[in-house]
Design a protein around this motif. Sequence first.
Motif, PDB file in Angstrom:
ATOM      1  N   LEU A   1       0.847  -1.198   0.000  1.00 58.29           N
ATOM      2  CA  LEU A   1       0.000   0.000   0.000  1.00 58.29           C
ATOM      3  C   LEU A   1       0.882   1.247   0.000  1.00 58.29           C
ATOM      4  O   LEU A   1       0.660   2.172  -0.784  1.00 58.29           O
ATOM      5  N   MET A   2       1.888   1.254   0.864  1.00 58.69           N
ATOM      6  CA  MET A   2       2.813   2.391   0.931  1.00 58.69           C
ATOM      7  C   MET A   2       3.544   2.567  -0.397  1.00 58.69           C
ATOM      8  O   MET A   2       3.692   3.680  -0.901  1.00 58.69           O
ATOM      9  N   GLU A   3       3.992   1.449  -0.980  1.00 58.11           N
ATOM     10  CA  GLU A   3       4.771   1.499  -2.222  1.00 58.11           C
ATOM     11  C   GLU A   3       3.971   2.104  -3.364  1.00 58.11           C
ATOM     12  O   GLU A   3       4.530   2.745  -4.261  1.00 58.11           O
ATOM     13  N   SER A   4       2.649   1.938  -3.330  1.00 53.58           N
ATOM     14  CA  SER A   4       1.814   2.452  -4.410  1.00 53.58           C
ATOM     15  C   SER A   4       1.361   3.879  -4.184  1.00 53.58           C
ATOM     16  O   SER A   4       0.635   4.433  -5.013  1.00 53.58           O
ATOM     17  N   THR A   5       1.750   4.478  -3.053  1.00 57.38           N
ATOM     18  CA  THR A   5       1.514   5.906  -2.872  1.00 57.38           C
ATOM     19  C   THR A   5       2.780   6.635  -3.324  1.00 57.38           C
ATOM     20  O   THR A   5       3.214   6.461  -4.453  1.00 57.38           O
ATOM     21  N   VAL A   6       3.353   7.444  -2.467  1.00 57.16           N
ATOM     22  CA  VAL A   6       4.583   8.144  -2.853  1.00 57.16           C
ATOM     23  C   VAL A   6       5.733   7.804  -1.912  1.00 57.16           C
ATOM     24  O   VAL A   6       6.789   8.418  -1.970  1.00 57.16           O
ATOM     25  N   LEU A   7       5.532   6.813  -1.057  1.00 55.62           N
ATOM     26  CA  LEU A   7       6.568   6.444  -0.092  1.00 55.62           C
ATOM     27  C   LEU A   7       7.599   5.531  -0.754  1.00 55.62           C
ATOM     28  O   LEU A   7       7.231   4.622  -1.510  1.00 55.62           O
ATOM     29  N   PRO A   8       8.882   5.749  -0.484  1.00 52.74           N
ATOM     30  CA  PRO A   8       9.942   4.993  -1.171  1.00 52.74           C
ATOM     31  C   PRO A   8      10.143   3.585  -0.611  1.00 52.74           C
ATOM     32  O   PRO A   8      11.122   3.286   0.068  1.00 52.74           O
ATOM     33  N   VAL A   9       9.196   2.703  -0.903  1.00 51.79           N
ATOM     34  CA  VAL A   9       9.292   1.300  -0.476  1.00 51.79           C
ATOM     35  C   VAL A   9       9.554   0.446  -1.718  1.00 51.79           C
ATOM     36  O   VAL A   9       8.744   0.450  -2.649  1.00 51.79           O
ATOM     37  N   PRO A  10      10.678  -0.270  -1.787  1.00 54.02           N
ATOM     38  CA  PRO A  10      10.971  -1.093  -2.973  1.00 54.02           C
ATOM     39  C   PRO A  10      10.163  -2.386  -2.978  1.00 54.02           C
ATOM     40  O   PRO A  10      10.331  -3.238  -2.116  1.00 54.02           O
ATOM     41  N   SER A  11       9.272  -2.530  -3.947  1.00 55.40           N
ATOM     42  CA  SER A  11       8.417  -3.717  -4.006  1.00 55.40           C
ATOM     43  C   SER A  11       9.217  -4.996  -4.176  1.00 55.40           C
ATOM     44  O   SER A  11       8.785  -6.072  -3.739  1.00 55.40           O
TER      45      SER A  11
ATOM     46  N   PHE B   1       3.107  19.795  -3.413  1.00 51.37           N
ATOM     47  CA  PHE B   1       3.585  18.745  -2.506  1.00 51.37           C
ATOM     48  C   PHE B   1       4.869  18.114  -3.028  1.00 51.37           C
ATOM     49  O   PHE B   1       5.814  17.872  -2.270  1.00 51.37           O
ATOM     50  N   ALA B   2       4.907  17.836  -4.339  1.00 53.71           N
ATOM     51  CA  ALA B   2       6.095  17.204  -4.928  1.00 53.71           C
ATOM     52  C   ALA B   2       7.334  18.061  -4.728  1.00 53.71           C
ATOM     53  O   ALA B   2       8.449  17.529  -4.547  1.00 53.71           O
ATOM     54  N   ASN B   3       7.172  19.376  -4.740  1.00 45.77           N
ATOM     55  CA  ASN B   3       8.315  20.287  -4.594  1.00 45.77           C
ATOM     56  C   ASN B   3       8.600  20.666  -3.141  1.00 45.77           C
ATOM     57  O   ASN B   3       9.572  21.379  -2.867  1.00 45.77           O
ATOM     58  N   SER B   4       7.774  20.185  -2.225  1.00 44.57           N
ATOM     59  CA  SER B   4       7.943  20.535  -0.816  1.00 44.57           C
ATOM     60  C   SER B   4       9.000  19.662  -0.146  1.00 44.57           C
ATOM     61  O   SER B   4       9.498  18.686  -0.723  1.00 44.57           O
ATOM     62  N   LYS B   5       9.309  20.000   1.095  1.00 46.27           N
ATOM     63  CA  LYS B   5      10.268  19.212   1.878  1.00 46.27           C
ATOM     64  C   LYS B   5       9.766  17.786   2.058  1.00 46.27           C
ATOM     65  O   LYS B   5      10.539  16.825   1.964  1.00 46.27           O
ATOM     66  N   TRP B   6       8.453  17.634   2.293  1.00 47.24           N
ATOM     67  CA  TRP B   6       7.888  16.301   2.479  1.00 47.24           C
ATOM     68  C   TRP B   6       7.960  15.495   1.188  1.00 47.24           C
ATOM     69  O   TRP B   6       8.220  14.287   1.222  1.00 47.24           O
ATOM     70  N   GLY B   7       7.725  16.158   0.072  1.00 48.64           N
ATOM     71  CA  GLY B   7       7.844  15.471  -1.208  1.00 48.64           C
ATOM     72  C   GLY B   7       9.248  14.979  -1.468  1.00 48.64           C
ATOM     73  O   GLY B   7       9.456  13.849  -1.933  1.00 48.64           O
ATOM     74  N   LYS B   8      10.225  15.809  -1.159  1.00 52.43           N
ATOM     75  CA  LYS B   8      11.623  15.414  -1.349  1.00 52.43           C
ATOM     76  C   LYS B   8      12.011  14.267  -0.428  1.00 52.43           C
ATOM     77  O   LYS B   8      12.817  13.401  -0.789  1.00 52.43           O
ATOM     78  N   MET B   9      11.438  14.225   0.779  1.00 51.36           N
ATOM     79  CA  MET B   9      11.686  13.114   1.695  1.00 51.36           C
ATOM     80  C   MET B   9      11.152  11.806   1.116  1.00 51.36           C
ATOM     81  O   MET B   9      11.670  10.724   1.417  1.00 51.36           O
ATOM     82  N   CYS B  10      10.136  11.908   0.284  1.00 50.43           N
ATOM     83  CA  CYS B  10       9.564  10.739  -0.390  1.00 50.43           C
ATOM     84  C   CYS B  10      10.245  10.477  -1.740  1.00 50.43           C
ATOM     85  O   CYS B  10       9.739   9.686  -2.554  1.00 50.43           O
ATOM     86  N   LEU B  11      11.367  11.151  -1.979  1.00 41.91           N
ATOM     87  CA  LEU B  11      12.120  11.024  -3.247  1.00 41.91           C
ATOM     88  C   LEU B  11      11.262  11.446  -4.438  1.00 41.91           C
ATOM     89  O   LEU B  11      11.335  10.879  -5.524  1.00 41.91           O
ATOM     90  N   LEU B  12      10.443  12.476  -4.208  1.00 39.92           N
ATOM     91  CA  LEU B  12       9.510  12.943  -5.223  1.00 39.92           C
ATOM     92  C   LEU B  12       9.881  14.349  -5.657  1.00 39.92           C
ATOM     93  O   LEU B  12      10.474  15.116  -4.905  1.00 39.92           O
ATOM     94  N   ASN B  13       9.556  14.695  -6.890  1.00 34.63           N
ATOM     95  CA  ASN B  13       9.695  16.068  -7.370  1.00 34.63           C
ATOM     96  C   ASN B  13       8.722  16.270  -8.533  1.00 34.63           C
ATOM     97  O   ASN B  13       8.128  15.312  -9.038  1.00 34.63           O
TER      98      ASN B  13
ATOM     99  N   PRO C   1       9.683   0.945 -14.073  1.00 30.09           N
ATOM    100  CA  PRO C   1      10.359   1.570 -12.926  1.00 30.09           C
ATOM    101  C   PRO C   1      10.332   3.092 -13.014  1.00 30.09           C
ATOM    102  O   PRO C   1      10.510   3.664 -14.084  1.00 30.09           O
ATOM    103  N   GLY C   2      10.071   3.746 -11.884  1.00 24.76           N
ATOM    104  CA  GLY C   2      10.021   5.195 -11.859  1.00 24.76           C
ATOM    105  C   GLY C   2       8.656   5.764 -12.196  1.00 24.76           C
ATOM    106  O   GLY C   2       8.344   6.908 -11.859  1.00 24.76           O
ATOM    107  N   ILE C   3       7.827   4.970 -12.876  1.00 24.92           N
ATOM    108  CA  ILE C   3       6.472   5.386 -13.256  1.00 24.92           C
ATOM    109  C   ILE C   3       5.442   4.661 -12.399  1.00 24.92           C
ATOM    110  O   ILE C   3       4.383   5.198 -12.084  1.00 24.92           O
ATOM    111  N   ARG C   4       5.792   3.436 -12.008  1.00 23.49           N
ATOM    112  CA  ARG C   4       4.842   2.500 -11.409  1.00 23.49           C
ATOM    113  C   ARG C   4       3.993   3.107 -10.289  1.00 23.49           C
ATOM    114  O   ARG C   4       2.774   2.988 -10.290  1.00 23.49           O
ATOM    115  N   HIS C   5       4.638   3.733  -9.314  1.00 20.67           N
ATOM    116  CA  HIS C   5       3.899   4.214  -8.147  1.00 20.67           C
ATOM    117  C   HIS C   5       3.248   5.586  -8.362  1.00 20.67           C
ATOM    118  O   HIS C   5       2.483   6.046  -7.512  1.00 20.67           O
ATOM    119  N   LEU C   6       3.532   6.238  -9.509  1.00 18.57           N
ATOM    120  CA  LEU C   6       2.979   7.573  -9.753  1.00 18.57           C
ATOM    121  C   LEU C   6       1.903   7.608 -10.830  1.00 18.57           C
ATOM    122  O   LEU C   6       1.207   8.615 -10.972  1.00 18.57           O
TER     123      LEU C   6
END
Length: 204
Positions: A19-29, A80-92, A118-123
Amino acid sequence: MFTSLLSNLNYYTVFLLMLMESTVLPVPSELVVAPAAFNAAEGDYSFWLIILLATLGADCGATINYLAGYYLGRPIIYAFANSKWGKMCLLNQQKVEQAEKYFDNHGAVATITGRLVPGIRHLISIPAGLAKMNYWRFLLFTTIGAGAWNIILGAMGWYMHSFVTRSELNDKIEEYAEYIKFIILGLVVLAIVYFCVRYFIKKK
């Protein structure tokens, strides 16, 4: 927290991590489904129940992203993607735009093929929500794509049980995952060609 969950894989943690992996959290499936299938090969769990729960977890996480895109809209998603929280999730913003471009280029079928890239899957669920794609169609396509990916990872973990020790497992998964990515990309290309040909045949 992720490390603790990854080291205690069971039905519940597989569902939660996927569930986490399919949101924006950096969990390797790869480090969730393959080791869980490895455990299943030892007789601790059911292989197909692992695949089912991993896919249901992916569906729930993808739904969260879909709803975020549907109701929040592009400005808030980008913020959100450009925020500090987004960067913590390896997002931009660039990653979100890349997922949007993939969805725009391939249409609704991107929610199937995108789950394998890869790189597209969770977004890929975010642009589906932004485009107001029918939810039940989105859920069906997501289940197909996520299910296929989980079966591939599960088969890898099950197969490795015959020649890999538990202490070597994660290193071997990362090594094999690189080969799998190329195979998956090839399958995605074939799927896109198939759907394009089918579309043009129907159009004629």
